[in-house]
Design a protein around this motif. Structure first.
Motif, PDB file in Angstrom:
ATOM      1  N   GLU A 111       1.191   3.359   2.739  1.00 11.87           N
ATOM      2  CA  GLU A 111       1.538   3.775   4.058  1.00 11.87           C
ATOM      3  C   GLU A 111       3.008   3.654   4.742  1.00 11.87           C
TER       4      GLU A 111
ATOM      5  N   SER B   6      -5.471   1.283   3.366  1.00 15.93           N
ATOM      6  CA  SER B   6      -5.428   0.332   4.939  1.00 15.93           C
ATOM      7  C   SER B   6      -6.347  -0.634   4.828  1.00 15.93           C
ATOM      8  N   TRP B   7      -7.206   0.406   6.145  1.00 18.25           N
ATOM      9  CA  TRP B   7      -8.635  -0.378   6.236  1.00 18.25           C
ATOM     10  C   TRP B   7      -9.516  -0.421   5.433  1.00 18.25           C
TER      11      TRP B   7
ATOM     12  N   ASP C 194       0.718  -1.237  -0.260  1.00 18.08           N
ATOM     13  CA  ASP C 194       0.119   0.220   0.041  1.00 18.08           C
ATOM     14  C   ASP C 194       0.871   1.352  -0.100  1.00 18.08           C
TER      15      ASP C 194
END
Length: 418
Positions: free
Chosen positions: A285, A317-318, A282
């Motif tokens: 990050e 991310s999430w 990702d």
């Protein structure tokens, strides 16, 4: 004569139906892993890209779509999601991303829990995402299970129920192994050694001869393709030193591996490239949220690409499940921090298609699958959105439950205004 007439009618119906399945996209700006073209026409026939050129002339029965210079890309691919196995994180009965059953680790197939009717699928498909790697998480041991490849077609389905076996190292692997990275590596080597032994003695084992393995027969059977080099071991790891250990292990056991995470990958980029190991990452990050990511940085993707590493993106991310299509925003952030647009597009289209064995997909070339997205702007800009989405050469509905909820409550809010 009657038979001849019937056959003639059937032939006409077949021709008309074939034409109905064909589309000509006029004057589109192609945006792919190879770069951008100023203008091109793209003819879609029977789910494939038939012709790419300028001023293509077709029968009037073929539907023509005027792109008027809009960007046309391959469909998006997110290489790390929980799509179809997680609905509401706070409700355990809707979450199938992990198992706490220690008798089943490498043998767990996340595909067995995949729900093609998940409300997340139309939402992501309408936003240009057509392919996703669905990855299990580790909870009862280092091995999380087997990742699956899914296609978000009008009726979503599993393309391959086992594209890689997933293992967790780093800080989480340390905890799962009893508190030491050294223990995690020792347990991983033990599992690989046992899998090799089981491979050589499987016939005897099936006849009843028993060995004292620390791993179950089911798990060892699942690792057969890994130790024979036919299936990759997807290793979740972040710290540069841990990545180096994984590369040594891969060489020792002649494993085909894929790294996931690799927040400190830039520090050992040359070694990763030399080993020809793809990296799922990702690009946004960049925060030192743990001791194993102290060296995370926003230009990680650029530095890895410059070294020659094959990149595959996830993000954000999430959001990588409920809004998995935002992988394009992560790609855009990588471009903002030095990665070329072509390399960013490759990381969310052509690269994962190649790594996970999708033949003639993930690009705009003649003969390739017509899984395409026509955008109203630059696809790497967060405010852009799809004008049209093509799956297998046909436009698909861009309606989703999320859009219906938006429209319902927006209209109510409008009516409530004084």
């Amino acid at each position: 004569m009657r038979l001849k007439s019937v056959l003639s009618c059937l032939l006409c119906l077949w021709i008309n139906n074939a034409a109905a399945e064909s589309y000509l996209i006029k004057n589109a700006r192609l945006y792919t892993a190879a770069g951008t073209d100023s203008s091109a026409d793209v003819l879609l026939v029977d789910g494939r890209i038939k012709t790419i050129g300028n001023n293509i002339n077709v029968d009037e029965k073929i539907t023509t779509i005027a792109a008027n210079g809009a960007v046309l890309t391959p469909a998006l691919f997110n290489s790390y999601t929980h799509l179809g196995v997680s609905e509401i994180d706070a409700i355990a009965s809707t979450v199938d991303t992990y198992s706490q059953n220690s008798q089943l680790t490498a043998a767990l197939k996340i595909a067995d829990a995949f729900n093609p009717s998940s409300v997340m699928i139309p939402h992501n498909r309408s936003n240009g995402l057509h392919y996703a790697l669905v990855v299990p998480e580790s909870a009862a041991g280092l091995f999380a299970g087997q990742a699956t490849l899914v296609k978000l077609a009008s009726q979503a389905y599993v393309v391959d129920d086992s594209v890689a076996v997933v293992v967790q190292l780093g800080e989480q692997g340390q905890a799962l192994a009893g508190g030491s990275r050294a223990a995690a590596m020792a347990l991983l080597r033990q599992a690989l050694d046992e899998a090799q032994h089981y491979a050589s003695n499987q016939a005897a084992a099936n006849k009843g001869q028993r060995w004292q393995y620390s791993n179950s027969y089911a798990d060892l059977a699942a690792l057969q393709a890994v130790v024979k080099g036919r299936k990759p071991l997807l290793v979740k790891v972040s710290r540069a030193a841990d990545i180096q250990q994984v590369l040594v292990l891969a060489k020792q056991y002649q494993l085909n591996i894929i790294l996931a995470g690799a927040q400190e990958g830039w520090k050992v980029a040359e070694a990763i490239a030399a080993a020809k190991v793809p990296v799922i990452m990702d690009p946004i990050e960049n925060l030192p949220l743990a001791y194993e990511t102290l060296a995370a940085r926003l230009d990680n993707a650029q530095l890895l690409q410059q070294a020659g590493v094959t990149l595959l993106f996830t993000g954000m991310s999430w959001h990588n499940t409920h809004n998995a299509y935002l992988v394009r925003q992560s790609a855009g952030n990588a471009v903002a921090n030095g990665l070329t647009k072509a390399s960013a597009m490759a990381a969310i289209t052509a690269n994962p298609a190649a790594v996970f064995g999708l033949n003639k997909q993930g690009d705009i070339k003649e003969g390739y699958a017509a899984d395409l997205v026509l955008w109203n702007g630059d696809p790497l800009e967060v405010m852009s959105y799809p004008r049209m989405v093509f799956v297998d050469g046909k436009p698909v509905s861009q309606h989703s439950r999320q859009q219906q909820l938006r429209d319902r409550y927006y209209s109510r809010a409008q009516r409530a205004k004084p």
